[in-house]
Write a protein that holds these residues in place. Structure first.
Motif, PDB file in Angstrom:
ATOM      1  N   ALA A   4      -0.058 -11.523  -5.312  1.00 21.19           N
ATOM      2  CA  ALA A   4       0.634 -12.711  -4.797  1.00 21.19           C
ATOM      3  C   ALA A   4      -0.024 -13.203  -3.508  1.00 21.19           C
ATOM      4  O   ALA A   4      -0.218 -14.419  -3.313  1.00 21.19           O
ATOM      5  N   GLN A   5      -0.366 -12.288  -2.621  1.00 20.12           N
ATOM      6  CA  GLN A   5      -1.035 -12.675  -1.386  1.00 20.12           C
ATOM      7  C   GLN A   5      -2.413 -13.268  -1.674  1.00 20.12           C
ATOM      8  O   GLN A   5      -2.821 -14.255  -1.049  1.00 20.12           O
ATOM      9  N   GLY A   6      -3.120 -12.666  -2.624  1.00 18.10           N
ATOM     10  CA  GLY A   6      -4.424 -13.194  -2.999  1.00 18.10           C
ATOM     11  C   GLY A   6      -4.329 -14.593  -3.570  1.00 18.10           C
ATOM     12  O   GLY A   6      -5.153 -15.463  -3.261  1.00 18.10           O
ATOM     13  N   SER A   7      -3.317 -14.828  -4.396  1.00 19.83           N
ATOM     14  CA  SER A   7      -3.126 -16.161  -4.979  1.00 19.83           C
ATOM     15  C   SER A   7      -2.854 -17.194  -3.901  1.00 19.83           C
ATOM     16  O   SER A   7      -3.407 -18.303  -3.920  1.00 19.83           O
ATOM     17  N   ARG A   8      -1.998 -16.847  -2.930  1.00 19.47           N
ATOM     18  CA  ARG A   8      -1.691 -17.773  -1.838  1.00 19.47           C
ATOM     19  C   ARG A   8      -2.932 -18.044  -0.990  1.00 19.47           C
ATOM     20  O   ARG A   8      -3.148 -19.167  -0.521  1.00 19.47           O
ATOM     21  N   THR A   9      -3.739 -17.016  -0.794  1.00 23.90           N
ATOM     22  CA  THR A   9      -4.960 -17.177  -0.005  1.00 23.90           C
ATOM     23  C   THR A   9      -5.921 -18.160  -0.678  1.00 23.90           C
ATOM     24  O   THR A   9      -6.482 -19.050  -0.021  1.00 23.90           O
TER      25      THR A   9
END
Length: 269
Positions: A4-9
């Motif tokens: 999820a953090q990677g997607s937001r990044t």
């Protein structure tokens, strides 16, 4: 880093990239100038929302693919060449999350580029046409700003389908030159193939009227054109069937989803 953090990044990075790239900003300004200019010089802004949407259909059909491909045909290639794609893989970002986040970021930017000029055009119609456009005299239908809003929704849906194709082209290509050539070839085949097929069928009388109506939903551009004629211009053209609305909507959905599936499968190559 979680997925999820990677997607937001990735999503945030794509938005910032578009905002910081002068070429993309120039492209957006140029597109806006053409759309507003077409609405103004065609006389649509003085006539009403429906004439304005009608006058913008052809320029939109031509220019939206140019903007969408410009925003999408290098996205995966750039990450490959800089090594950022390998870094994202190392941190555990999945193929689907990467492609969808990248696509979403570019789609947000594309939507702003496509909708902003229509807001300006709507303001011009509101100020220039006055109260004389409240009724379409020849058919008694109401000329509403909702018609231009509907046109805007269809434009974004059309752009989303083309952007999806552009991302897929970027995922399967090995070099920028290959991606550019493939983008041109794919779109020429898709855009002209459906139109030429329908025209050939009509000229040779091998296609009936009902078949033509269904075939006009095959490609993104013909589906967009047919939906505009049916759901926007159609309020003033009773009895004229340009396309099958469900088939055209389904066509745009498939042209959006299928290329993304291809991109997900090919992105780690």
């Amino acid at each position: 880093m979680s997925r999820a953090q990677g997607s937001r990044t990735v999503l945030r990075r794509e938005l910032l990239t578009v905002l910081r790239t002068r070429a993309y900003l120039a492209l957006g300004v140029g597109y806006a100038a053409v759309v507003v200019g077409a609405a103004w010089f065609s006389g649509g802004a003085e006539s009403g929302y429906l004439p304005t949407a009608s006058s913008l259909t052809t320029p939109t059909e031509i220019l939206v693919p140019v903007v969408a491909f410009a925003l999408g045909y290098r996205v995966v290639l750039t990450d490959r060449s800089t090594g950022e794609l390998d870094v994202l893989r190392t941190y555990g970002l999945g193929r689907a999350e990467y492609v969808l986040s990248l696509y979403a970021g570019r789609l947000v930017a594309l939507s702003v580029v496509l909708v902003a000029p229509l807001v300006v055009v709507g303001g011009l119609v509101w100020t220039q046409s006055g109260p004389t456009i409240t009724v379409i005299a020849w058919h008694g239908g109401v000329d509403s700003p909702l018609l231009l809003a509907r046109f805007g929704v269809l434009t974004v849906a059309f752009g989303a389908a083309v952007l999806s194709v552009a991302v897929a082209v970027s995922a399967v290509s090995g070099t920028v030159r290959t991606a550019l050539a493939l983008a041109v070839l794919v779109w020429v085949a898709v855009a002209l193939g459906a139109d030429l097929g329908v025209i050939a069928g009509v000229v040779t009388e091998s296609l009936g009227d009902e078949a033509v109506v269904w075939l006009t939903s095959l490609s993104p551009n013909t589906a967009f054109r047919g939906l505009v004629l049916e759901t926007v211009v159609g309020v003033a053209s009773g009895g004229v069937r340009a396309t099958s609305v469900p088939a055209s909507v389904l066509s745009l959905v498939l042209w959006t989803v299928a290329p993304l599936v291809v991109a997900v499968r090919k992105v780690w190559k």
